[in-house]
Scaffold this motif. Structure first.
Motif, mmCIF file in Angstrom:
data_model
loop_
_atom_site.group_PDB
_atom_site.id
_atom_site.type_symbol
_atom_site.label_atom_id
_atom_site.label_comp_id
_atom_site.label_asym_id
_atom_site.label_seq_id
_atom_site.Cartn_x
_atom_site.Cartn_y
_atom_site.Cartn_z
ATOM 1 N N THR A 83 4.471 -0.804 -4.999
ATOM 2 C CA THR A 83 4.110 -1.411 -6.279
ATOM 3 C C THR A 83 2.686 -1.955 -6.228
ATOM 4 O OG1 THR A 83 6.406 -1.971 -6.770
ATOM 5 C CG2 THR A 83 4.701 -3.223 -7.937
ATOM 6 N N PHE A 84 2.354 -2.633 -5.140
ATOM 7 C CA PHE A 84 1.035 -3.244 -5.029
ATOM 8 C C PHE A 84 -0.084 -2.205 -4.929
ATOM 9 C CE2 PHE A 84 -2.343 -5.244 -2.353
ATOM 10 C CZ PHE A 84 -2.818 -6.108 -3.323
ATOM 11 N N VAL A 85 0.144 -1.127 -4.203
ATOM 12 C CA VAL A 85 -0.915 -0.143 -3.945
ATOM 13 C C VAL A 85 -1.072 0.855 -5.098
ATOM 14 C CG1 VAL A 85 0.335 1.658 -2.709
ATOM 15 C CG2 VAL A 85 -1.961 1.054 -1.992
ATOM 16 N N LYS A 86 -0.112 0.869 -6.007
ATOM 17 C CA LYS A 86 -0.113 1.841 -7.102
ATOM 18 C C LYS A 86 -1.411 1.794 -7.915
ATOM 19 C CE LYS A 86 2.684 3.567 -10.854
ATOM 20 N NZ LYS A 86 3.875 3.442 -11.639
ATOM 21 N N GLU A 87 -1.952 2.972 -8.172
ATOM 22 C CA GLU A 87 -3.137 3.194 -8.996
ATOM 23 C C GLU A 87 -4.426 2.639 -8.399
ATOM 24 O OE1 GLU A 87 -2.453 2.188 -13.082
ATOM 25 O OE2 GLU A 87 -0.599 3.350 -13.158
ATOM 26 N N LYS A 88 -4.431 2.332 -7.101
ATOM 27 C CA LYS A 88 -5.651 1.869 -6.453
ATOM 28 C C LYS A 88 -6.368 3.009 -5.729
ATOM 29 C CE LYS A 88 -4.318 -2.935 -6.075
ATOM 30 N NZ LYS A 88 -3.065 -2.876 -6.784
ATOM 31 N N GLY A 89 -5.658 4.092 -5.451
ATOM 32 C CA GLY A 89 -6.280 5.225 -4.777
ATOM 33 C C GLY A 89 -6.398 5.059 -3.277
ATOM 34 N N PHE A 90 -5.738 4.064 -2.707
ATOM 35 C CA PHE A 90 -5.792 3.843 -1.265
ATOM 36 C C PHE A 90 -4.831 4.781 -0.546
ATOM 37 C CE2 PHE A 90 -6.429 -1.000 -2.135
ATOM 38 C CZ PHE A 90 -7.727 -0.781 -2.563
ATOM 39 N N LEU A 91 -5.209 5.185 0.653
ATOM 40 C CA LEU A 91 -4.222 5.761 1.561
ATOM 41 C C LEU A 91 -3.485 4.578 2.155
ATOM 42 C CD1 LEU A 91 -6.319 8.467 3.452
ATOM 43 C CD2 LEU A 91 -4.904 8.717 1.408
ATOM 44 N N GLN A 92 -2.338 4.848 2.745
ATOM 45 C CA GLN A 92 -1.597 3.748 3.373
ATOM 46 C C GLN A 92 -0.929 4.227 4.647
ATOM 47 O OE1 GLN A 92 0.574 2.846 -0.104
ATOM 48 N NE2 GLN A 92 2.069 4.456 0.160
ATOM 49 N N VAL A 93 -0.822 3.314 5.593
ATOM 50 C CA VAL A 93 -0.041 3.596 6.788
ATOM 51 C C VAL A 93 1.412 3.557 6.340
ATOM 52 C CG1 VAL A 93 0.593 2.814 9.098
ATOM 53 C CG2 VAL A 93 -1.779 2.581 8.310
ATOM 54 N N ARG A 94 2.156 4.591 6.671
ATOM 55 C CA ARG A 94 3.550 4.678 6.223
ATOM 56 C C ARG A 94 4.330 3.439 6.643
ATOM 57 N NH1 ARG A 94 5.658 10.487 7.830
ATOM 58 N NH2 ARG A 94 7.342 9.896 6.443
ATOM 59 N N TRP A 95 5.219 3.025 5.777
ATOM 60 C CA TRP A 95 5.979 1.791 5.969
ATOM 61 C C TRP A 95 6.715 1.771 7.307
ATOM 62 C CZ3 TRP A 95 6.086 -2.906 4.129
ATOM 63 C CH2 TRP A 95 7.157 -3.727 4.449
ATOM 64 N N ASN A 96 7.305 2.872 7.691
ATOM 65 C CA ASN A 96 8.130 2.897 8.904
ATOM 66 C C ASN A 96 7.326 3.131 10.175
ATOM 67 O OD1 ASN A 96 7.467 5.545 8.451
ATOM 68 N ND2 ASN A 96 9.561 6.330 8.594
ATOM 69 N N SER A 97 6.012 3.157 10.102
ATOM 70 C CA SER A 97 5.184 3.390 11.283
ATOM 71 C C SER A 97 4.916 2.081 12.031
ATOM 72 C CB SER A 97 3.847 4.020 10.879
ATOM 73 O OG SER A 97 2.997 4.086 11.992
ATOM 74 N N SER A 98 5.082 2.121 13.333
ATOM 75 C CA SER A 98 4.792 0.953 14.165
ATOM 76 C C SER A 98 3.302 0.633 14.191
ATOM 77 C CB SER A 98 5.300 1.183 15.584
ATOM 78 O OG SER A 98 4.606 2.279 16.168
ATOM 79 N N VAL A 99 2.482 1.573 13.762
ATOM 80 C CA VAL A 99 1.034 1.357 13.766
ATOM 81 C C VAL A 99 0.636 0.198 12.847
ATOM 82 C CG1 VAL A 99 -1.176 2.412 13.101
ATOM 83 C CG2 VAL A 99 0.436 3.675 14.477
ATOM 84 N N ARG A 100 1.394 -0.054 11.791
ATOM 85 C CA ARG A 100 1.072 -1.184 10.906
ATOM 86 C C ARG A 100 0.944 -2.471 11.717
ATOM 87 N NH1 ARG A 100 4.128 -3.209 7.085
ATOM 88 N NH2 ARG A 100 6.059 -2.596 8.074
#
Length: 159
Positions: A118-135
């Motif tokens: 919801t927060f990242v919507k329409e910002k055009g950002f890539l994102q680290v996938r939610w289930n990735s430990s890299v976050r």
């Protein structure tokens, strides 16, 4: 916004100086934030067949090769954070106007995947996938202790 522009100008000046003083291509150092993405990508592809831990705001997987030659802004933020909500639209505008040379990777500190999307919507950002430990690894590696935090690095010739 001006400090972001100043940081980018400083990063470009460094890149120009680096390119003039060396004949060897830029390689991501092992201790770079990008190295965490690469390591996670390698382990993900060997275990699941998917080789990307990045996604766009629609959930489409994005290969790390997309970052090649760009400045990468790791943006640590969350929808529940008032300063993040104020800064994010400015960062999104800047990223859109410099899309050929700059990309934002959103590293969520939201409480759920739904809140993140919801927060990242329409910002055009890539994102680290939610289930990735890299976050969590990126937060620790870069010593992020407050939100929002934007860390810029050079993807150079890699991946």
């Amino acid at each position: 916004m001006q400090s972001l522009i100043d940081e980018q100008a400083s990063a470009y000046a460094y890149m120009d100086k680096y390119e003039q003083n060396t004949a060897t291509p830029y390689v991501v150092p092992h201790n770079s934030p990008l190295s965490l993405l690469i390591e996670d990508q390698n382990s993900a592809s060997s275990s699941s067949g998917s080789n990307s831990i990045l996604e766009d705001e629609d959930g489409n997987l994005v290969e790390l090769s997309f970052l090649k030659g760009k400045l990468v802004g790791f943006y640590f933020s969350a929808g529940w954070c008032p300063p993040c909500r104020a800064f994010s639209p400015q960062l999104a505008d800047f990223a859109r106007s410099h899309a050929d040379e700059f990309v934002v990777i959103f590293v969520s500190s939201d409480n759920s995947e739904a809140e993140m999307k919801t927060f990242v919507k329409e910002k055009g950002f890539l994102q680290v996938r939610w289930n990735s430990s890299v976050r969590h690894q990126l937060v620790q590696y870069l010593g992020v202790s407050s939100l929002p935090t934007l860390t810029i690095c050079n993807a150079g010739m890699y991946p």
